[in-house]
Write a protein that holds these residues in place. Structure first.
Motif, PDB file in Angstrom:
ATOM      1  N   SER A 449       3.533   2.117  -6.846  1.00 37.49           N
ATOM      2  CA  SER A 449       4.072   2.717  -5.630  1.00 37.49           C
ATOM      3  C   SER A 449       2.915   3.198  -4.780  1.00 37.49           C
ATOM      4  N   SER A 450       2.967   2.913  -3.481  1.00 36.93           N
ATOM      5  CA  SER A 450       1.910   3.361  -2.583  1.00 36.93           C
ATOM      6  C   SER A 450       2.467   3.548  -1.180  1.00 36.93           C
ATOM      7  N   SER A 451       1.965   4.582  -0.497  1.00 34.68           N
ATOM      8  CA  SER A 451       2.326   4.787   0.901  1.00 34.68           C
ATOM      9  C   SER A 451       1.430   3.976   1.822  1.00 34.68           C
ATOM     10  N   GLU A 452       0.397   3.312   1.266  1.00 33.89           N
ATOM     11  CA  GLU A 452      -0.480   2.443   2.039  1.00 33.89           C
ATOM     12  C   GLU A 452      -0.010   1.002   1.866  1.00 33.89           C
ATOM     13  N   THR A 453       0.628   0.477   2.900  1.00 31.48           N
ATOM     14  CA  THR A 453       1.170  -0.877   2.821  1.00 31.48           C
ATOM     15  C   THR A 453       0.076  -1.898   2.556  1.00 31.48           C
ATOM     16  N   SER A 454      -1.095  -1.693   3.138  1.00 29.92           N
ATOM     17  CA  SER A 454      -2.200  -2.637   2.933  1.00 29.92           C
ATOM     18  C   SER A 454      -2.581  -2.715   1.458  1.00 29.92           C
ATOM     19  N   GLU A 455      -2.453  -1.618   0.739  1.00 31.58           N
ATOM     20  CA  GLU A 455      -2.758  -1.606  -0.697  1.00 31.58           C
ATOM     21  C   GLU A 455      -1.754  -2.455  -1.465  1.00 31.58           C
ATOM     22  N   LEU A 456      -0.475  -2.321  -1.136  1.00 32.05           N
ATOM     23  CA  LEU A 456       0.553  -3.124  -1.798  1.00 32.05           C
ATOM     24  C   LEU A 456       0.359  -4.606  -1.503  1.00 32.05           C
ATOM     25  N   LEU A 457       0.026  -4.935  -0.263  1.00 35.07           N
ATOM     26  CA  LEU A 457      -0.166  -6.338   0.107  1.00 35.07           C
ATOM     27  C   LEU A 457      -1.356  -6.948  -0.627  1.00 35.07           C
ATOM     28  N   LEU A 458      -2.361  -6.132  -0.929  1.00 33.83           N
ATOM     29  CA  LEU A 458      -3.531  -6.629  -1.656  1.00 33.83           C
ATOM     30  C   LEU A 458      -3.235  -6.816  -3.138  1.00 33.83           C
ATOM     31  N   LEU A 459      -2.539  -5.851  -3.742  1.00 37.40           N
ATOM     32  CA  LEU A 459      -2.397  -5.825  -5.196  1.00 37.40           C
ATOM     33  C   LEU A 459      -1.217  -6.626  -5.733  1.00 37.40           C
ATOM     34  N   CYS A 460      -0.125  -6.721  -4.970  1.00 41.35           N
ATOM     35  CA  CYS A 460       1.168  -7.055  -5.565  1.00 41.35           C
ATOM     36  C   CYS A 460       1.554  -8.519  -5.431  1.00 41.35           C
ATOM     37  N   ARG A 477       5.538 -12.353  -2.155  1.00 41.84           N
ATOM     38  CA  ARG A 477       4.253 -12.054  -1.534  1.00 41.84           C
ATOM     39  C   ARG A 477       4.102 -12.719  -0.169  1.00 41.84           C
ATOM     40  N   GLU A 478       4.540 -13.974  -0.088  1.00 37.14           N
ATOM     41  CA  GLU A 478       4.372 -14.715   1.163  1.00 37.14           C
ATOM     42  C   GLU A 478       5.334 -14.246   2.253  1.00 37.14           C
ATOM     43  N   GLU A 479       6.370 -13.477   1.872  1.00 42.04           N
ATOM     44  CA  GLU A 479       7.324 -12.964   2.860  1.00 42.04           C
ATOM     45  C   GLU A 479       6.932 -11.593   3.402  1.00 42.04           C
ATOM     46  N   ALA A 480       6.028 -10.916   2.707  1.00 43.81           N
ATOM     47  CA  ALA A 480       5.754  -9.509   3.004  1.00 43.81           C
ATOM     48  C   ALA A 480       4.632  -9.355   4.025  1.00 43.81           C
ATOM     49  N   ASP A 481       4.851  -8.493   5.003  1.00 45.54           N
ATOM     50  CA  ASP A 481       3.799  -8.040   5.913  1.00 45.54           C
ATOM     51  C   ASP A 481       4.150  -6.609   6.310  1.00 45.54           C
ATOM     52  N   GLU A 482       3.235  -5.936   7.009  1.00 44.50           N
ATOM     53  CA  GLU A 482       3.429  -4.516   7.313  1.00 44.50           C
ATOM     54  C   GLU A 482       4.669  -4.278   8.159  1.00 44.50           C
ATOM     55  N   ALA A 483       4.914  -5.141   9.138  1.00 50.05           N
ATOM     56  CA  ALA A 483       6.060  -4.950  10.028  1.00 50.05           C
ATOM     57  C   ALA A 483       7.380  -5.099   9.274  1.00 50.05           C
ATOM     58  N   THR A 484       7.466  -6.108   8.412  1.00 54.22           N
ATOM     59  CA  THR A 484       8.696  -6.346   7.655  1.00 54.22           C
ATOM     60  C   THR A 484       8.981  -5.201   6.700  1.00 54.22           C
ATOM     61  N   ILE A 485       7.943  -4.743   5.994  1.00 56.59           N
ATOM     62  CA  ILE A 485       8.110  -3.640   5.052  1.00 56.59           C
ATOM     63  C   ILE A 485       8.530  -2.372   5.801  1.00 56.59           C
ATOM     64  N   ALA A 486       7.902  -2.085   6.936  1.00 54.57           N
ATOM     65  CA  ALA A 486       8.229  -0.878   7.715  1.00 54.57           C
ATOM     66  C   ALA A 486       9.667  -0.932   8.205  1.00 54.57           C
ATOM     67  N   ARG A 487      10.124  -2.105   8.616  1.00 51.41           N
ATOM     68  CA  ARG A 487      11.504  -2.235   9.119  1.00 51.41           C
ATOM     69  C   ARG A 487      12.514  -1.860   8.032  1.00 51.41           C
ATOM     70  N   PHE A 488      12.323  -2.376   6.822  1.00 53.98           N
ATOM     71  CA  PHE A 488      13.235  -2.054   5.735  1.00 53.98           C
ATOM     72  C   PHE A 488      13.082  -0.596   5.300  1.00 53.98           C
ATOM     73  N   ALA A 489      11.859  -0.087   5.273  1.00 61.48           N
ATOM     74  CA  ALA A 489      11.614   1.288   4.817  1.00 61.48           C
ATOM     75  C   ALA A 489      12.293   2.307   5.709  1.00 61.48           C
ATOM     76  N   MET A 490      12.465   1.978   7.007  1.00 61.36           N
ATOM     77  CA  MET A 490      13.120   2.886   7.946  1.00 61.36           C
ATOM     78  C   MET A 490      14.613   2.622   8.072  1.00 61.36           C
ATOM     79  N   GLY A 491      15.136   1.736   7.208  1.00 58.99           N
ATOM     80  CA  GLY A 491      16.569   1.488   7.184  1.00 58.99           C
ATOM     81  C   GLY A 491      17.059   0.544   8.248  1.00 58.99           C
ATOM     82  N   HIS A 492      16.140  -0.269   8.834  1.00 60.05           N
ATOM     83  CA  HIS A 492      16.519  -1.176   9.897  1.00 60.05           C
ATOM     84  C   HIS A 492      16.600  -2.628   9.453  1.00 60.05           C
ATOM     85  N   GLY A 493      16.591  -2.842   8.131  1.00 61.06           N
ATOM     86  CA  GLY A 493      16.644  -4.221   7.629  1.00 61.06           C
ATOM     87  C   GLY A 493      17.991  -4.856   7.896  1.00 61.06           C
ATOM     88  N   SER A 494      17.981  -6.167   8.021  1.00 57.78           N
ATOM     89  CA  SER A 494      19.240  -6.891   8.308  1.00 57.78           C
ATOM     90  C   SER A 494      20.031  -7.067   7.011  1.00 57.78           C
TER      91      SER A 494
END
Length: 494
Positions: A449-460, A477-494
Motif C-alpha cells: 500500500s502506498s500513497s505515492e502512485t509512482s511507487e505503485l506503478l514502479l513496483l507492482c 500493469r499495462e492498464e494503470a496510470d496516475e490519472a486512472t488510479i486517481a479517478r477510481f480513488a476519488m470514487g469517479h470510476g465507471s
C-alpha cells in the motif's frame, strides 16, 4: 529574516554538521533537501533551539540571537512542525492547538467557546474537518499532522519550519497545506520546507538549499535546478535507472487468498489474491481502508469476518502471532511507533520477530544471532557503526531497512508493506526498491500500500484501488496510470 551561519555539530564520533549555512528571507518558501543523515533535521533543531550548536551563530532580522530553549525561539516567532507528532493524545483537538496558556480567557477562566471557534478557523484554512472535542490520540496520523500544522499557524509564526509535514497526508490534504503556506507567504512569513518528495519542493519552494554530509553543496532559486541535478547534489552521483522484474503470475500460484474480508465500518467484502513472486499494489486516498485491511490480515482487527488462506491453509488470526506462524510479515506505515523499539539496538530489532515465534526458557545464542545480524546488515546495506548501535540514532532510510530485515528474518511467504518508503530519501528509496525486487525473485508474494502512485506503478504487477472500504478497480500493469488510479480513488470510476 533568518540566517544560520557556519554551524557545526558533532554527536560522539559523528560530524552531523560541518559549517552549514541556511539563509531564509521574509515572504519566501525555502526548500531544504538532502539524504537522510545529511544534517537537515539537526540544523533545524538548532535553529529552533532544540539543540545547541558546537560552533556557528544565528541571526534574526540581521541581529545575532542566542535562544536558551525552544520556548524562547517560539516567543521570537520560530515555530516547527515535524513528521513526528508532538500532540498530547489525551487532550482534545482544540486543547492541543492552543496548548498551554494560549487559550482565550475570561475572568472566570478558559473561554472554551472562543477556543473552539479559533481552532475551527485554523483547521478550516487546511480544509480539515474534525471534531474539536475528540482526543487527539484517536485521530488518524494524517489528521494529527494537520492539527500540528494548525497549532503552528496559531502561534503567529514569522518563521515556519515544516520538516516532512506531508509524509502522512493525502494529495488533497497536501494541496490544502500548500494553499495555507502560500497565504502565509503573502503576509511575509518565511517558511522552511523539508520533503523527500522532490515534486513537492518544485511545486512550493522559491529557493532551495542542498545539504550533503553536514555541509551545503548547493543553493539558489528553484528555477536553477531540475530533479536530476537536485538528486545529483543530494547523493553525489547519478541515480541509476531501476529495471524491476514484472513477469506473469497464475492465480493458481497464489500464496495469499482473501475472500469477503470485512471490518465493521471500515472494510467491506474485500477479495484478492497474491501470487508467489507477485507484487500487488493497494491504492486509495487516506481513510479508504488500506491500513484497516492490513490490520485485519495481521490479527489486529479481531471483529473482522471473511476467509484468509496463506499457502493454501486457512488462517483465522486472533493476534499477530497467528499471522506470523502462517507465514505473514507486516511492515507498518509508522516505523517508529509500530515497527521498531527505538531504544534497543540494531541487533535486537533485527532478531525480534524471528525469535518471538520460538518458545524458549533460556537466552538465545548470541553468536548465532550475531552471524544472522551481520548478514542482514550486509545484505540490506544498513549504515551503522555496529549492531549494538541504538536504532534511534540511525537515519530514516536505515531504520526502514532494519524493519524490512526484521520481518524477512521470519522467512515469510507473504510480505505486507504499508507505505514502505515514507520519510525516506531518494537514494534509500532506490536501495529499498532493489531489495524488494530481490525478495520478489525469491518467490515471496507482496501486498503493497502506498500513497505515492509512482511507487505503485514502479513496483507492482497489478494494482487494486480502494474507495470507502471497498475494492472498486482491479488494474493490470499495462492498464494503470496516475490519472486512472486517481479517478477510481476519488470514487469517479465507471
Amino acid at each position: 529574516m533568518l540566517r544560520a551561519q557556519s554551524v557545526y555539530k558533532r554527536f560522539g564520533g559523528v560530524q552531523a554538521l560541518a559549517g552549514a549555512t541556511l539563509e531564509v528571507r521574509a515572504g519566501e518558501v525555502h526548500g531544504l533537501c538532502g539524504e537522510n543523515g545529511s544534517g537537515k533535521s539537526t540544523l533545524l533543531r538548532i535553529v529552533s533551539a532544540q539543540l545547541r550548536a558546537d560552533e556557528g551563530r544565528l541571526l534574526l532580522d540581521g541581529r545575532p540571537t542566542a535562544f536558551g530553549d525552544p520556548s524562547e525561539a517560539l516567543a521570537a516567532g520560530i515555530a516547527t512542525v515535524t513528521q513526528e507528532t508532538t500532540l498530547v493524545p489525551d487532550l482534545s483537538v482544540a486543547e492541543n492547538i492552543f496548548l498551554g496558556p494560549r487559550k482565550p480567557r475570561t475572568w472566570r477562566g478558559v473561554d472554551w467557546r472562543a477556543t473552539r471557534r479559533r481552532a475551527a478557523a485554523l483547521l478550516a484554512q487546511l480544509d480539515c474537518d474534525v471534531d474539536l472535542n475528540v482526543a487527539a490520540g484517536r485521530l488518524r496520523p494524517n489528521r494529527q499532522q494537520l492539527v500540528e500544522i494548525a497549532r503552528a499557524l496559531s502561534m503567529d509564526a514569522r518563521v515556519l519550519i515544516l520538516d516532512e509535514p506531508t509524509s502522512s497526508l493525502a494529495d488533497d490534504e497536501v494541496e490544502s497545506l500548500f494553499s495555507a503556506v502560500r497565504a502565509l507567504k503573502e503576509s511575509g512569513v518565511a517558511t522552511v520546507f523539508v520533503s523527500h518528495r522532490l515534486h513537492e519542493v518544485f511545486a512550493l519552494a522559491d529557493r532551495v538549499t542542498v545539504l550533503r554530509d553536514g555541509a551545503v553543496v548547493g543553493t539558489g532559486p528553484i528555477g536553477e535546478f531540475d530533479q536530476r541535478s537536485l538528486i545529483h547534489l543530494m547523493i553525489g552521483r547519478e541515480l541509476e535507472q531501476l529495471e524491476l522484474d514484472h513477469g506473469l503470475h497464475e492465480v493458481e500460484d497464489a500464496v495469499l487468498r482473501v475472500r469477503g474480508l470485512s471490518v465493521p465500518g471500515r472494510v467491506h467484502d474485500v477479495s484478492l489474491n497474491v501470487g508467489a513472486g507477485e507484487v500487488v499494489g493497494l491504492a486509495g486516498l487516506v481513510g479508504a481502508g488500506r491500513s484497516d485491511l492490513f490490520d485485519a490480515l495481521f490479527g489486529l482487527a479481531r471483529e473482522s469476518s471473511g476467509t484468509i488462506e496463506v499457502g493454501g491453509r486457512a488462517l483465522r488470526p486472533r493476534d499477530p502471532h497467528d499471522s506470523m506462524r502462517a507465514g505473514l510479515a507486516y511492515v507498518p506505515a509508522d516505523r517508529k511507533r509500530l515497527g521498531l523499539v527505538l531504544d534497543m539496538s540494531v541487533r535486537e530489532n533485527v532478531v525480534m520477530a524471528s525469535t518471538s515465534r520460538v518458545r524458549r526458557y533460556r537466552r538465545p545464542r548470541r553468536a548465532r544471532e550475531q552471524t544472522r545480524v551481520a548478514a542482514a546488515t550486509r545484505d540490506f546495506r544498513i549504515a551503522a557503526p555496529s549492531s549494538a548501535q541504538p536504532v534511534s540514532r540511525l537515519s530514516g532510510g536505515n531504520q526502514q531497512k532494519v524493519v524490512l530485515a526484521k520481518w524477512l528474518e521470519t522467512d515469510p511467504s507473504v510480505l505486507v508493506l504499508d507505505e514502505p518508503t515514507r520519510g525516506v530519501d531518494v537514494g534509500a528509496k532506490a536501495e529499498i526498491y532493489t531489495l524488494l525486487d530481490a525478495v520478489k525473485r525469491r518467490g515471496v508474494g507482496m501486498l503493497v500500500s502506498s500513497s505515492e502512485t509512482s511507487e505503485l506503478l514502479l513496483l507492482c504487477d497489478r494494482i487494486l484501488v480502494m474507495y470507502r472500504g471497498r475494492i472498486v478497480a482491479r488494474l493490470r500493469r499495462e492498464e494503470a496510470d496516475e490519472a486512472t488510479i486517481a479517478r477510481f480513488a476519488m470514487g469517479h470510476g465507471s
